[in-house]
Enzyme design. Structure first.
Site, PDB file in Angstrom:
ATOM      1  N   LYS A   5       1.290   4.071   5.783  1.00  0.00           N
ATOM      2  CA  LYS A   5       1.053   2.701   6.245  1.00  0.00           C
ATOM      3  C   LYS A   5       2.102   1.749   5.662  1.00  0.00           C
ATOM      4  O   LYS A   5       2.736   0.986   6.400  1.00  0.00           O
ATOM      5  CB  LYS A   5      -0.350   2.245   5.786  1.00  0.00           C
ATOM      6  N   ASN A   6       2.283   1.806   4.344  1.00  0.00           N
ATOM      7  CA  ASN A   6       3.127   0.807   3.694  1.00  0.00           C
ATOM      8  C   ASN A   6       4.625   1.070   3.876  1.00  0.00           C
ATOM      9  O   ASN A   6       5.450   0.282   3.419  1.00  0.00           O
ATOM     10  CB  ASN A   6       2.765   0.673   2.210  1.00  0.00           C
TER      11      ASN A   6
ATOM     12  N   CYS B 115      -6.210  -7.414   1.910  1.00  0.00           N
ATOM     13  CA  CYS B 115      -7.308  -7.061   1.016  1.00  0.00           C
ATOM     14  C   CYS B 115      -7.509  -8.138  -0.049  1.00  0.00           C
ATOM     15  O   CYS B 115      -6.542  -8.658  -0.599  1.00  0.00           O
ATOM     16  CB  CYS B 115      -7.012  -5.728   0.337  1.00  0.00           C
TER      17      CYS B 115
ATOM     18  N   ARG C 146      -2.829 -12.966  -5.058  1.00  0.00           N
ATOM     19  CA  ARG C 146      -1.717 -12.540  -4.204  1.00  0.00           C
ATOM     20  C   ARG C 146      -0.818 -13.706  -3.779  1.00  0.00           C
ATOM     21  O   ARG C 146      -0.736 -14.071  -2.603  1.00  0.00           O
ATOM     22  CB  ARG C 146      -2.233 -11.739  -3.003  1.00  0.00           C
TER      23      ARG C 146
ATOM     24  N   ASP D  54      -3.281   1.355  -6.116  1.00  0.00           N
ATOM     25  CA  ASP D  54      -4.002   1.704  -4.892  1.00  0.00           C
ATOM     26  C   ASP D  54      -4.923   2.912  -5.057  1.00  0.00           C
ATOM     27  O   ASP D  54      -5.742   3.174  -4.191  1.00  0.00           O
ATOM     28  CB  ASP D  54      -3.000   1.999  -3.754  1.00  0.00           C
TER      29      ASP D  54
ATOM     30  N   ARG E 149      -8.209   0.433   8.508  1.00  0.00           N
ATOM     31  CA  ARG E 149      -6.963  -0.318   8.339  1.00  0.00           C
ATOM     32  C   ARG E 149      -5.861   0.585   7.809  1.00  0.00           C
ATOM     33  O   ARG E 149      -4.688   0.362   8.103  1.00  0.00           O
ATOM     34  CB  ARG E 149      -7.182  -1.475   7.347  1.00  0.00           C
TER      35      ARG E 149
HETATM   36  N1  EPU Z   1       3.337 -11.371  -7.140  1.00  0.00           N
HETATM   37  C1  EPU Z   1       3.610 -12.652  -7.529  1.00  0.00           C
HETATM   38  N2  EPU Z   1       4.262 -13.481  -6.660  1.00  0.00           N
HETATM   39  C2  EPU Z   1       4.653 -13.073  -5.428  1.00  0.00           C
HETATM   40  C3  EPU Z   1       4.383 -11.748  -5.025  1.00  0.00           C
HETATM   41  C4  EPU Z   1       3.717 -10.906  -5.918  1.00  0.00           C
HETATM   42  O1  EPU Z   1       3.261 -13.053  -8.639  1.00  0.00           O
HETATM   43  O2  EPU Z   1       5.251 -13.883  -4.694  1.00  0.00           O
HETATM   44  C5  EPU Z   1       2.605 -10.470  -8.069  1.00  0.00           C
HETATM   45  C6  EPU Z   1       1.235 -10.055  -7.519  1.00  0.00           C
HETATM   46  O3  EPU Z   1       0.249 -11.036  -7.728  1.00  0.00           O
HETATM   47  C7  EPU Z   1       0.972  -8.780  -8.290  1.00  0.00           C
HETATM   48  C8  EPU Z   1       2.376  -8.187  -8.478  1.00  0.00           C
HETATM   49  O4  EPU Z   1       3.302  -9.252  -8.202  1.00  0.00           O
HETATM   50  O5  EPU Z   1       0.426  -9.058  -9.540  1.00  0.00           O
HETATM   51  C9  EPU Z   1       2.695  -7.037  -7.593  1.00  0.00           C
HETATM   52  O6  EPU Z   1       2.333  -7.330  -6.242  1.00  0.00           O
HETATM   53  P1  EPU Z   1       3.233  -6.833  -5.024  1.00  0.00           P
HETATM   54  O7  EPU Z   1       3.954  -8.004  -4.468  1.00  0.00           O
HETATM   55  O8  EPU Z   1       4.024  -5.639  -5.434  1.00  0.00           O
HETATM   56  O9  EPU Z   1       2.126  -6.384  -3.992  1.00  0.00           O
HETATM   57  P2  EPU Z   1       2.314  -6.424  -2.461  1.00  0.00           P
HETATM   58  O10 EPU Z   1       3.745  -6.195  -2.141  1.00  0.00           O
HETATM   59  O11 EPU Z   1       1.607  -7.578  -1.890  1.00  0.00           O
HETATM   60  C10 EPU Z   1       2.114  -3.835  -1.972  1.00  0.00           C
HETATM   61  C11 EPU Z   1       1.220  -2.990  -1.121  1.00  0.00           C
HETATM   62  C12 EPU Z   1      -0.161  -2.925  -1.763  1.00  0.00           C
HETATM   63  C13 EPU Z   1      -0.020  -2.353  -3.170  1.00  0.00           C
HETATM   64  C14 EPU Z   1       0.966  -3.194  -3.983  1.00  0.00           C
HETATM   65  C15 EPU Z   1       1.240  -2.643  -5.357  1.00  0.00           C
HETATM   66  C16 EPU Z   1       2.053  -3.377   1.112  1.00  0.00           C
HETATM   67  C17 EPU Z   1       1.821  -3.979   2.445  1.00  0.00           C
HETATM   68  N3  EPU Z   1       1.113  -3.590   0.196  1.00  0.00           N
HETATM   69  O12 EPU Z   1       1.505  -5.119  -2.013  1.00  0.00           O
HETATM   70  O13 EPU Z   1      -0.937  -2.043  -0.965  1.00  0.00           O
HETATM   71  O14 EPU Z   1      -1.278  -2.362  -3.807  1.00  0.00           O
HETATM   72  O15 EPU Z   1       2.218  -3.287  -3.278  1.00  0.00           O
HETATM   73  O16 EPU Z   1       1.762  -1.366  -5.268  1.00  0.00           O
HETATM   74  O17 EPU Z   1       3.054  -2.699   0.893  1.00  0.00           O
HETATM   75  C18 EPU Z   1      -2.855  -1.243   0.111  1.00  0.00           C
HETATM   76  O18 EPU Z   1      -2.107  -0.505   0.787  1.00  0.00           O
HETATM   77  O19 EPU Z   1      -4.103  -1.132   0.117  1.00  0.00           O
HETATM   78  C19 EPU Z   1      -2.258  -2.292  -0.713  1.00  0.00           C
HETATM   79  C20 EPU Z   1      -2.967  -3.310  -1.194  1.00  0.00           C
END
Ligand code: EPU
Length: 435
Positions: free
Chosen positions: A30-31, A125, A130, A320, A413
């Site tokens: 998915k990701n 989620c 976030r 995850d 999802r």
């Molecule tokens: N963060 C910030 N500011 C930002 C963006 C992120 O402070 O502008 C922080 C977040 O709050 C968090 C950390 O950085 O504490 C890491 O978050 P990240 O941005 O890496 O998460 P994401 O990119 O939103 C992706 C996956 C998630 C997975 C996380 C961590 C996708 C679409 N989502 O999320 O997947 O948990 O990386 O590996 O790629 C899932 O598939 O169920 C899922 C939630």
């Protein structure tokens, strides 16, 4: 979507017996696939994406792309063709974008291609605040202006994006992917420092490079991108094949450790989940790594050992898989601590496991203490988010008696027809609708 959210999984639990056997295949990630759809915006011609999982989040990103004028066609089973030549709108639909967090990875490519993008705070989620501050800061560094108007972020870069050095104070997966893609069409060099290492990032970079992008260092903490200065990429003769979903493989691995007699998880890349296999081996699980597969065998009189877990960016233990791991730890002997370091709202499934009979104490928003083993009893459960939803499916399979998991939409999802694949290895699970 509304009808789907009323569907439930009815599971007859095994009451702790280790009887599952057979092969269970892993689908495309998915990701990874979601980001490849976003990348189609960088191209002047057709982009063909293969091995795309049939899951709700993919349907949602297709809706968003279609709404902004990208032509997306499903040309075969699991194969899509995207063409962004008529990308017309630069405003992401609020309702659609709020359905999934991954809508944020469309913003970098759209800004790079059209010089403008507006979008709401993304949904997805509910596992913590976030924030999007790192995205907004990065856009500003690349010469864009950012305003907030009527609940939307409006970002413009008249004359195109400029390459810049972006240091992430937190390693962000979607942030790294977003700026890697934005950098591809920017003017000059973009350097991403403290970039995330998740294998989906390198996979995306390899595809973009095969189509003419110049990205160096993906898979390390420093990524350098030489931009085209606005000239879109061409995918002529190339196609993208989605890599296997490591989170899905890990979920099945945990289920097999709990309830497997002899389960082989196929079509996966075991190099992508070494942190989990190491931990499972230390807990006493018998694992055989094969090429593109991993096999779990039950041993006689094997008692799982308790283990402390701390989630970490890749290649550490993935956030995850934290909820399914907690289910496993309820069956291990002794005290285990789970420390969720990435998201502050990712332990809100714990109360439901306690209702099933687990002994779990919440220490604070990031830490829980589990005492095991405790036998679980089947219950009615509501899937709170994608990964916790799958954890409940696993708990229902292990428990004694019947469980009914509500809100299967949350599981759909990210996991394609998971019940059909689980049935193949001996799980008694049915999808039922409320009426
Ligand atoms: N963060 C910030 N500011 C930002 C963006 C992120 O402070 O502008 C922080 C977040 O709050 C968090 C950390 O950085 O504490 C890491 O978050 P990240 O941005 O890496 O998460 P994401 O990119 O939103 C992706 C996956 C998630 C997975 C996380 C961590 C996708 C679409 N989502 O999320 O997947 O948990 O990386 O590996 O790629 C899932 O598939 O169920 C899922 C939630």
């Amino acid at each position: 979507m509304e009808n789907k959210s009323q569907e439930k999984f009815l599971i007859k639990g095994l009451g702790g017996k280790k009887v599952l056997r057979g092969e269970i295949p892993v689908n495309g990630a998915k990701n990874a696939a979601l980001k490849a759809f976003a990348a189609s915006i960088l191209f002047k011609d057709d982009v063909v994406l293969k091995n795309v999982p049939d899951i709700e989040d993919i349907f949602r990103v297709v809706d968003i792309l279609s709404d902004v004028g990208v032509r997306v066609e499903k040309i075969r089973n699991k194969t899509f063709k995207c063409n962004a030549q008529n990308l017309s709108k630069t405003d992401l639909d609020e309702r659609m974008a709020k359905c999934l967090r991954a809508s944020i990875v469309l913003t970098g490519p759209m800004l790079a291609r059209k010089g403008k993008v507006s979008f709401p705070h993304p949904g997805g989620c509910v596992i913590g605040a976030r924030p999007v501050d790192l995205f907004l800061d990065g856009f500003r560094k690349m010469g864009a202006s950012v305003e907030e108007k009527k609940g939307k972020y409006v970002v413009s870069a008249k004359g195109g994006l400029r390459g810049a050095t972006i240091f992430f104070k937190n390693q962000t997966v979607t942030g790294t992917e977003n700026f890697m893609m934005a950098g591809v069409l920017a003017k000059g060099k973009t350097i991403i420092k403290n970039a995330a290492l998740e294998p989906e990032i390198e996979h995306l970079a390899k595809f973009l490079n095969s189509c003419g992008a110049e990205i160096a260092g993906a898979g390390t903490h420093t990524i350098e991108i030489s931009g085209t200065g606005g000239k879109p990429l061409s995918a002529r003769g190339k196609f993208y094949t989605t890599m296997p979903d490591r989170i899905e493989a890990e979920s099945f691995l945990i289920l097999a450790a709990l309830a497997g007699k002899d389960v082989k998880i196929t079509q996966c890349n075991p190099e992508h989940f070494e942190s989990l296999t190491e931990i499972l081996r230390d807990m006493g699980v018998t694992i055989k790594i094969e090429k593109n597969a991993v096999r779990v065998l039950a041993c006689k009189n094997s008692t799982l050992k308790a283990m402390d877990i701390k989630t970490h960016e890749y290649p550490g233990f993935p956030t995850d898989i934290q909820a399914p791991m907690t289910v496993l730890l309820t069956q291990a002997k002794g005290e285990s601590m789970v420390f969720e370091t990435i998201f502050e709202g990712r332990l809100n499934y714990v109360e439901e496991l306690v209702r099933m009979g687990a002994d779990i104490k919440t220490m604070d928003t990031h830490r829980i203490m589990i005492k095991g083993p405790k036998s679980l009893k089947g219950k009615k459960l509501e899937s709170p988010d994608l990964r916790a939803g799958l954890a409940f499916v696993i708990a229902g399979i292990v428990a004694k008696g019947q469980s009914l998991i509500h809100n299967v939409y949350n599981i759909d999802r990210g996991y394609e027809k998971v019940e059909e694949r689980l049935k193949e290895i001996g799980v008694d699970i049915e999808r039922v609708s409320s009426n």
